[in-house]
Design an enzyme around this catalytic site. Sequence first.
Site, PDB file in Angstrom:
ATOM      1  CD  GLU B  40     -14.756 -23.206  17.634  1.00 27.78           C
ATOM      2  OE1 GLU B  40     -14.833 -24.090  18.347  1.00 27.78           O
ATOM      3  OE2 GLU B  40     -13.998 -23.058  16.716  1.00 27.78           O
ATOM      4  CG  ASN B  44     -17.783 -26.903  23.099  1.00 34.80           C
ATOM      5  OD1 ASN B  44     -16.579 -27.297  22.700  1.00 34.80           O
ATOM      6  ND2 ASN B  44     -17.622 -25.726  23.665  1.00 34.80           N
ATOM      7  NE  ARG B  98     -13.064 -30.213  19.551  1.00 35.93           N
ATOM      8  CZ  ARG B  98     -13.570 -29.184  18.812  1.00 35.93           C
ATOM      9  NH1 ARG B  98     -13.007 -29.194  17.698  1.00 35.93           N
ATOM     10  NH2 ARG B  98     -13.891 -28.019  19.494  1.00 35.93           N
TER      11      ARG B  98
END
Lengths: 101, 139
Positions: B40, B44, B98
Site C-alpha cells: 500500500e 501510494n 484504486r
Amino acid sequence: MPVTCTSKDRSLHAALFGDVDHHGAKEILKELEQQIDRVLPRELLLDCAGVGFMDSSGIAVLLRTQQRMMACGGSLRVVGVPPQAAKVLRAANLQRILPFE
Amino acid sequence: MSFLSRSANEGFARTAAACFAAQLDPTLDEIGDVKTAVSEAVTNAIVHAYPSALGKVTLRLRLFPDRTLEITVRDWGIGIPDIDKARAPLYTTGNEERSGMGFTIMESFMDSLRVRTKIGKGTTLVMRKRFSPRAGVTL
C-alpha cells in the site's frame, strides 16, 4: 494472463491467479469487463483460490466487477478467497456489500 | 533499498520486506500484514507522489530488540495536500483500479503509522509493528 475464463449458458467462471496489486489490477479488470460484455452472464463466479497476494487494488477490482455485473442484470459470487486476501477485504468491510467465501 | 516508481517494483518491495522480516520467524498472518502494508505504501508513492514521471522511492527496514519492525517508505514527489482527507476511507484521487482504502489498511495492519509530507518536497511514511514472541529467536 492472470485470469482464466470459461462460460456456459450465460454463466461465467473466472479464476484469478498470482498477485492482485496495482501493477496487475488494470489488466485483470480489463479482461473481466471484456468477458462480461461478451457473455452477458446471469452469474459470474470469481474463484480467488489461486491468488497469492492481494492489496487494496483487489477491493477496487471486486467492486468494479460487481458494478459491471449489476449493470447487465447479473450477480457476482466471490469464492476461494485465501486468508491474506480475506483480511484485506474484511479491513475494508467489503463483506457488507459483497459477500465472499 | 532504493528503486524507481515503476508499478513492477510493488511486488519487489513487499517481497524484500517479507524476506527481511523472516528473521523474526513470523506467523503467516504477520508476514501477510507486512507485505500488505508495504504494498500500500509503495503503491501510494508510485501512483500519487510521481503522477507524471518516474522518481525515486526508498524502503528502509529496521528491527528493534523488542521484536518491533519499523518500515519507512520515502519519496521525493509532489507531497500530500490534505493528509486527513488522504487518510479517510474511500477517498482517492487515483484511477478506477484504486479503492481509497490504502491508508485504512495500513492503519489496521500495523500498530502505528506516521506521515510526514511537504508539498513539492515529498512524503515519508513510518509504520511500526511488534511481532508476537517466539521461543529461540534472538535479535
